[in-house]
Design a protein around this motif. Structure first.
Motif, short mmCIF file in Angstrom:
data_model
loop_
_atom_site.label_atom_id
_atom_site.label_comp_id
_atom_site.label_asym_id
_atom_site.label_seq_id
_atom_site.Cartn_x
_atom_site.Cartn_y
_atom_site.Cartn_z
N SER A 159 0.79 -1.22 0.00
CA SER A 159 0.00 0.00 0.00
C SER A 159 0.83 1.28 0.00
CB SER A 159 -0.92 0.03 1.23
OG SER A 159 -0.15 0.17 2.41
N SER A 160 2.14 1.20 0.34
CA SER A 160 2.95 2.43 0.38
C SER A 160 3.47 2.79 -1.01
CB SER A 160 4.11 2.26 1.37
OG SER A 160 3.67 1.78 2.61
N GLY A 161 2.58 2.80 -2.00
CA GLY A 161 2.98 3.07 -3.38
C GLY A 161 3.48 4.49 -3.59
N GLY A 162 2.83 5.46 -2.94
CA GLY A 162 3.27 6.86 -3.07
C GLY A 162 4.65 7.04 -2.45
N GLY A 174 13.56 10.63 1.47
CA GLY A 174 13.15 9.39 2.10
C GLY A 174 11.70 9.54 2.48
N ALA A 175 11.03 8.42 2.79
CA ALA A 175 9.61 8.51 3.09
C ALA A 175 9.24 7.59 4.24
CB ALA A 175 8.78 8.13 1.85
N THR A 176 8.19 7.98 4.97
CA THR A 176 7.62 7.05 5.95
C THR A 176 6.65 6.15 5.22
OG1 THR A 176 5.73 8.44 6.54
CG2 THR A 176 7.77 8.80 7.78
N ALA A 177 6.49 4.95 5.76
CA ALA A 177 5.60 3.97 5.17
C ALA A 177 5.09 3.08 6.29
CB ALA A 177 6.36 3.16 4.12
N THR A 178 4.13 2.20 5.97
CA THR A 178 3.66 1.23 6.95
C THR A 178 3.48 -0.11 6.26
OG1 THR A 178 1.34 1.72 6.54
CG2 THR A 178 2.40 2.95 8.34
N ASP A 179 3.51 -1.17 7.06
CA ASP A 179 3.51 -2.53 6.51
C ASP A 179 2.66 -3.42 7.40
OD1 ASP A 179 4.40 -5.24 5.92
OD2 ASP A 179 6.16 -4.39 4.93
N THR A 180 1.56 -3.93 6.84
CA THR A 180 0.67 -4.83 7.59
C THR A 180 0.80 -6.26 7.06
OG1 THR A 180 -0.82 -2.97 7.95
CG2 THR A 180 -1.75 -5.16 8.31
N GLY A 181 1.09 -6.38 5.73
CA GLY A 181 1.28 -7.71 5.13
C GLY A 181 2.39 -7.71 4.10
N GLY A 182 3.00 -6.54 3.89
CA GLY A 182 4.05 -6.41 2.88
C GLY A 182 4.10 -5.02 2.27
N SER A 183 3.34 -4.10 2.85
CA SER A 183 3.12 -2.78 2.25
C SER A 183 4.33 -1.85 2.23
CB SER A 183 1.98 -2.06 2.98
OG SER A 183 0.75 -2.60 2.60
N ILE A 184 5.43 -2.23 2.90
CA ILE A 184 6.69 -1.49 2.72
C ILE A 184 7.57 -2.26 1.75
CG2 ILE A 184 8.88 -0.86 3.83
CD1 ILE A 184 7.31 -0.14 6.36
N ARG A 185 7.67 -3.57 1.96
CA ARG A 185 8.66 -4.36 1.23
C ARG A 185 8.29 -4.61 -0.23
NH1 ARG A 185 7.90 -8.83 5.25
NH2 ARG A 185 6.07 -7.55 5.68
N GLN A 186 7.00 -4.84 -0.51
CA GLN A 186 6.60 -5.09 -1.91
C GLN A 186 6.77 -3.83 -2.77
OE1 GLN A 186 3.50 -3.96 -3.28
NE2 GLN A 186 2.80 -5.49 -4.76
N PRO A 187 6.28 -2.64 -2.36
CA PRO A 187 6.55 -1.46 -3.18
C PRO A 187 8.04 -1.11 -3.29
CG PRO A 187 5.27 -0.87 -1.21
CD PRO A 187 5.32 -2.36 -1.27
N ALA A 188 8.80 -1.36 -2.22
CA ALA A 188 10.25 -1.11 -2.32
C ALA A 188 10.85 -2.00 -3.41
CB ALA A 188 10.92 -1.37 -0.97
N VAL A 194 14.91 0.66 -0.93
CA VAL A 194 15.11 -0.17 0.25
C VAL A 194 13.98 0.12 1.24
CG1 VAL A 194 16.64 -0.67 2.21
CG2 VAL A 194 17.61 -0.16 -0.05
N GLY A 195 13.35 -0.94 1.75
CA GLY A 195 12.29 -0.74 2.73
C GLY A 195 12.44 -1.72 3.87
N ILE A 196 12.23 -1.25 5.09
CA ILE A 196 12.29 -2.16 6.24
C ILE A 196 11.03 -2.07 7.08
CG2 ILE A 196 13.71 -0.49 7.56
CD1 ILE A 196 14.86 -2.97 9.07
N LYS A 197 10.45 -3.23 7.35
CA LYS A 197 9.40 -3.34 8.36
C LYS A 197 10.07 -3.82 9.63
CE LYS A 197 7.11 -6.77 10.01
NZ LYS A 197 6.82 -6.53 11.44
N PRO A 198 10.12 -2.97 10.65
CA PRO A 198 10.80 -3.37 11.88
C PRO A 198 9.98 -4.41 12.66
CG PRO A 198 10.42 -0.98 11.73
CD PRO A 198 9.58 -1.62 10.69
N THR A 199 10.59 -4.93 13.71
CA THR A 199 9.90 -5.83 14.63
C THR A 199 8.65 -5.14 15.17
OG1 THR A 199 12.11 -6.47 15.34
CG2 THR A 199 10.27 -7.30 16.66
#
Lengths: 493, 95
Positions: A159-162, A174-188, A194-199
């Motif tokens: 979802s973090s396409g923008g 750089g941008a803030t993003a959020t990830d519930t099922g892959g929403s940082i890593r898939q658009p990255a 580069v995108g990281i979903k932290p613990t």
């Protein structure tokens, strides 16, 4: 002067400190780039020109007086899911029309306290529900990457396409993003960033519109591994306002970059080798394995037997939590109101007009699986499967595995309005097949660009680590980045 | 398990989303596709497995029972579609 927007955060940071240019000049360069590109890319839903200039001027004053913060003068884009005081915050939904919060999210407060400059709010799938940024009320975002010799518009992922498109197209540092099922890593992965979903618990969720509270986690999308490390250090904190925020000090992630991975044990999960997976994805994975082996890591095959159940379990747990979280959008306290003959009809009309198709679909699924008589069969079963998914990871980590390497996505970016994806919701959901396990287990996951496919589109590899060992992810991602190089789209916009 | 159109309408009512007959018909197909996909979870043997309640093992944070916030009525109603004297206005609920 060179194009200031091409500088990484680390480069801009040192040039701002040596006063090679001012924070205002850097911000103006980004505002100019956004004004020229956003009509085509549609990465921003609001550009905060005046606020950006004011913040940049304040940064210049702090730089001059030697009080610069860790992100002093660095212009960032903020996903529309984060509450920003007095500024458009609508999760790219019609139901939040006109909402301007009277408070600031913890993540953005942390960024401003470190001196960062806000350029505006970034487009996203409505309430972060989507894998292509096509569910946004503000229309799709266009991926800055195009296939060789093609003009076809591709999605930037979601979802973090923008966020991903803006970073990739040099419309923010750089941008803030959020990830519930892959929403940082898939658009990255879809944009060569580069995108990281932290613990779960590393970054405060306070002031971030909730989608699925037990899965949501914020993180950065950046141009390279170092920039992602710099941003995460500022975004992460221990926050009394989020009861799931974990009381562990935030390390200096940048300090581990360049450290060898010699002797590290990297697990390769056999269940991630899917039937019908494109040969290019398999080849990319093998390249990643070879890079880490050459750098001295030990490669071991591992088994995560419940992998295939992560996505179906997610499509019970996430909609269930969403149906509850989104109950608050009722036309009473904020946003859209559509009148009705009584209060119930007002609620129903407001929510019918305010939510898009995908959001309604998920609220409906969530309401159904939580309804009387179905709770045990669906929700309780899914939460038990989730325990097993987490146990799979715990077992391999207990066996001494430090990190897990997988592909980030099962394909490169696909076309906007793709017939196949749009005709069947489950096909769209399969985009998250490699990333969703990480959210279900609350682990940190990072996507790093690793190469281009035969059509010239970026592909990413994913690293999965032990809880709160983001440093290990950055350390190994840096090794992959050094071997793979960096990727930027050819400018056509 | 699968749903029929009357179940979809009942769920829409519970979710407070107005649906037309056409919407309900389309949603029936979509929901059944998703429910068909999640069906495979029944294959998993979960005997003796506890359902997950917290992804990170941690004790619930507590704070002292003191008033730490408040007196923000203007802020709270600032975004409401209809208000009067710091109250939210809604259609008449009780005759």
């Amino acid at each position: 002067m060179t194009d200031l927007t091409k500088l990484t955060i680390a480069e801009a940071r040192s040039k701002l400190k040596s006063r090679e240019f001012s924070a205002l000049e850097l911000t103006e360069a980004y505002l100019g780039a956004i004004d020229a590109a956003n009509g085509v890319i549609n990465a921003y839903v609001t550009v905060t020109h005046d606020k950006a200039r004011d913040m940049a001027k304040a940064s210049d004053a702090r730089l001059a007086s030697g009080q610069a913060g860790a992100l002093e003068g660095i212009p960032l884009g903020i996903k529309d899911l984060f509450a920003t005081e007095g500024v458009h915050t609508q999760a790219c939904s019609h139901v939040l029309d006109g909402f301007k919060p009277r408070y600031e999210s913890t993540v953005t407060s942390n960024l401003w306290a470190d001196g960062a400059v806000m350029l505006g709010k970034l487009n996203m799938d409505e309430f972060a529900m989507g894998s292509s940024n096509e569910t946004s009320y503000y229309g799709p975002v266009v991926n800055p990457w195009r296939a060789n010799g093609s003009n076809a518009k591709l999605v930037p992922g979601g979802s973090s396409g923008g966020s991903a498109a803006a970073v990739s197209a040099f419309l923010c540092a750089g941008a803030t993003a959020t990830d519930t099922g892959g929403s940082i890593r898939q658009p990255a992965a879809f944009t060569g960033t580069v995108g990281i979903k932290p613990t779960y618990g590393r970054v405060s969720r306070w002031g971030v519109a909730a989608f699925a509270s037990s899965l949501d986690q914020a993180g950065p999308i950046a141009r390279d591994v170092r920039d992602a490390a710099i941003m995460l250090r500022s975004m992460a904190s221990v926050d009394a306002k989020d009861t799931t925020s974990v009381d562990i000090p935030v390390p200096d992630y940048e300090a581990v970059l360049g450290k060898s991975v010699k002797g590290m044990k990297i697990g390769i999960p056999k269940e991630y080798r899917l039937d019908g997976m494109p040969a290019e994805i398999e080849a990319l994975w093998q390249k990643g394995i070879a890079w880490l082996r050459d750098a001295g890591a030990e490669i071991v095959e591992i088994s995560l037997p419940h992998t295939k159940y992560a996505l179906p379990a997610y499509y019970i747990v996430a909609p269930a939590e969403a149906s509850s979280n989104l109950a608050r959008y009722d036309g009473v306290r904020y946003g859209l109101r559509v009148p009705g003959k009584d209060i119930v009809e007002m609620y129903e009309n407001t929510r019918a007009a305010g939510f898009g198709r995908e959001v309604k679909r998920r609220i409906m699924i969530g309401t159904y699986v939580l309804s009387a008589g179905y709770y045990d069969a669906y929700y309780l079963q899914a939460q038990k499967v989730r325990t097993l998914i987490k146990r799979d990871f715990e077992t391999v980590f207990a066996d001494g595995v430090d990190l897990i390497l997988t592909p980030a996505t099962p394909s490169a970016a696909f076309g906007i309005a793709d017939q196949d994806m749009n005709s069947d919701p489950v096909k769209m959901y399969l985009n998250d097949i490699f990333t969703v396990t990480v959210n279900m287990a609350g682990l940190p996951g990072l996507s790093v660009p690793a190469g281009l496919d035969s059509r010239g589109l970026p592909l990413g590899l994913q690293l999965i680590g032990r809880p709160f060992e983001e440093e290990t992810l950055f350390q190994a991602a840096h090794v992959i980045e050094q071997a793979a190089g960096r990727f930027e789209p050819q400018k056509w916009w | 398990m699968s749903v029929d159109i009357s179940t979809v309408k009942r769920v829409a009512r519970l979710a407070r989303i107005a649906v037309s007959d056409d919407d309900a018909e389309r949603m029936t197909g979509e929901l059944n596709t998703i429910l068909g996909f999640v069906e495979q979870l029944n294959e998993v043997d979960v005997t003796g497995v506890e359902p997950m309640t917290s992804v990170t093992p941690m004790a619930m944070k507590k704070r002292e029972d003191l008033v730490t916030d408040g007196d923000k009525a203007d802020d709270i109603v600032a975004n409401a579609p209809a208000t009067e004297e710091n109250f939210f206005l809604v259609p008449k609920v009780v005759e």
